[in-house]
Design a protein around this motif. Structure first.
Motif: not given
Length: 461
Positions: A147-152, A159-161, A256-263
């Motif tokens: 359910x979590x698709x990484x796009x970096x 790595x993206x962080x 449900x929570x929102x964010x600019x970035x998900x690690x």
């Protein structure tokens, strides 16, 4: 080209193995597909993350403690591009250092991605090289989560962080382990609102329970929100933000929570794709690791494996010990790693370090033990440097006083733990530590005080 040994992967395990084998007189090559040597650790792991941890710790000191020390000045301004440039410079210095060591020790760097078409053969690009021995040191990669698709970019791994285009206003960290807490700590110091979602009921699973509880309290004090017992159901990257949905395990309520970035920091798995292990008949474990014996041999003659690709803690220093040992074994010497004394360290502020047994493992084993504990509040150096949070805890056998484990949360814990590692390697008792003179004033005096606490009691408490 024919070699005595070809090592696949130039991370901490691989480069140590290659260099040590060359020192022992073997003709060695190391295959690496990256543009630079050093693997995940030096390029997108241990080293760059520690650079950012150091930079942001200096920022914290300037913002909160400089004025207390009479260092009045304007608050520092974060130059994110400059900080990333500093991080990249640190990476360059270290990776070029490995390249220098390869040249110094006459280790050939075969550039490209490797496969093993048959025992004794390593294919890189269109070339096939022969080797009497092959060591797989291919490392690990971030574990996926359904359910979590990484796009970096918006949903990232570690790595993206390490190379975000800008500092996020809000970050969600999925996973309350070492990587998630270290990177979450970096961005929290930079001003981001950080929320950590951990599936279990506590952070840093497997650690000493008292340490985990104290660590969680201190991170919350620093502004990080930590939600335990949170089962993440999905993460979605939208046009301007990311959305994470999770359920609390205690009552199945959905949030449900929102964010600019998900690690995504839910752990790592062996990186063995493309090596051809299935076709070779290399036996694997149920967890997707390469199965090896005590001499790092796989089920196929002439092929060894080490580090994150095999069972054991996924730690750079464990991989380095593996690499050193397997090189010794291949060269005809004795090679050994004491896996009971591999320390674990979290490089936040305060740091967390541990080795050996925890109270929980001792209780489960029904072993009688005693605890020696001292707070850094009793340490003069720690108080002077505004680093008095945390404690040192020693665990010793109740009858023999032999050291069984140590757990430190506080300043330079990652450096201080090695005193206990050496002591335990030689079967020392808590009294041996207590009777050893420690320089004053140092943080390490807390270790001695904890040792005193295993006996008649500490002096400074």
């Amino acid at each position: 080209m024919s070699y005595d040994l070809i090592v696949i992967g130039s991370g901490p395990g691989g480069y140590v193995c290659a260099i040590r084998a060359a020192q022992l007189g073997l003709k060695v090559a190391c295959v690496e597909g990256r543009e630079t040597l050093g693997g995940t650790c030096l390029n997108v792991g241990c080293i760059p993350s520690k650079a950012l941890l150091h930079a942001t710790h200096m920022l914290h000191e300037a913002e909160h403690n400089f004025e207390k020390m009479g260092l009045g000045s304007a608050k520092p301004k974060v130059d994110w591009k400059g900080m990333l440039a500093y991080k990249d410079d640190v990476i360059g210095q270290n990776t070029k250092g490995i390249e220098f060591l390869f040249k110094k020790n006459k280790v050939d760097w075969i550039k490209g991605w490797a496969s093993i078409p048959a025992p004794g053969k390593v294919k890189v690009g269109d070339d096939t090289h022969e080797a009497k021995h092959i060591v797989i040191a291919s490392g690990s990669e971030s574990s996926p989560l359904k359910g979590v698709e990484v796009d970096e970019k918006t949903i990232v791994t570690s790595t993206g962080a390490l190379e975000l285009g800008k500092i996020p206003k809000r970050m969600i960290v999925i996973g309350g382990g070492v990587i998630g807490l270290e990177m979450g700590s970096v961005y929290a110091r930079l001003g981001a609102e950080v929320t950590v979602l951990e599936y279990l009921d506590r952070i840093i699973p497997g650690s000493d329970g008292e340490v985990a509880k104290t660590f969680q309290r201190l991170l919350k004090k620093q502004g990080m929100e930590i939600i335990t017992g949170a089962a993440v159901q999905g993460a979605e990257a939208l046009k301007t933000k990311a959305k994470v949905t999770y359920a609390l395990r205690k009552d199945d309520s959905e949030h449900t929570i929102d964010a600019d970035v998900v690690l995504l920091a839910t752990g790592r798995r062996p990186f063995v794709d493309g090596l051809g292990l299935t076709e070779l008949g290399v036996k694997m474990t149920e967890r997707g690791q390469i199965a090896t014996d005590r001499q790092f041999r796989t089920s196929v003659d002439g092929i060894h494996a080490i580090g994150d690709a095999i069972e054991g803690p996924m730690l750079a220093h464990k991989a380095m010990d593996d690499g050193h040992a397997v090189a010794e074994i291949i060269a005809g010497h004795a090679g050994h790693v004491n896996y009971d004394l591999v320390p674990g360290v979290i490089y936040t502020a305060p740091e967390v370090a541990s080795v050996g047994e925890t109270e929980e493992t001792l209780k489960d084993a029904g072993r009688a033990y005693k605890v020696g504990k001292i707070s850094f509040m009793s340490n003069g150096r720690a108080k002077a440097n505004f680093q008095a949070d945390g404690f040192v805890k020693l665990l010793a056998d109740k009858e023999t006083d032999r050291l069984l484990g140590a757990h430190i949360i506080g300043p330079y814990a990652g450096d201080m733990i090695h005193e206990i590692c050496v002591a335990m390697q030689f079967g020392a008792s808590a009294e041996d530590i207590a009777l050893t003179c420690h320089a004053h004033p140092t943080y390490s005096e807390a270790v001695r005080e904890a040792a005193f606490a295993c006996g008649d009691g500490p002096i400074h408490a």
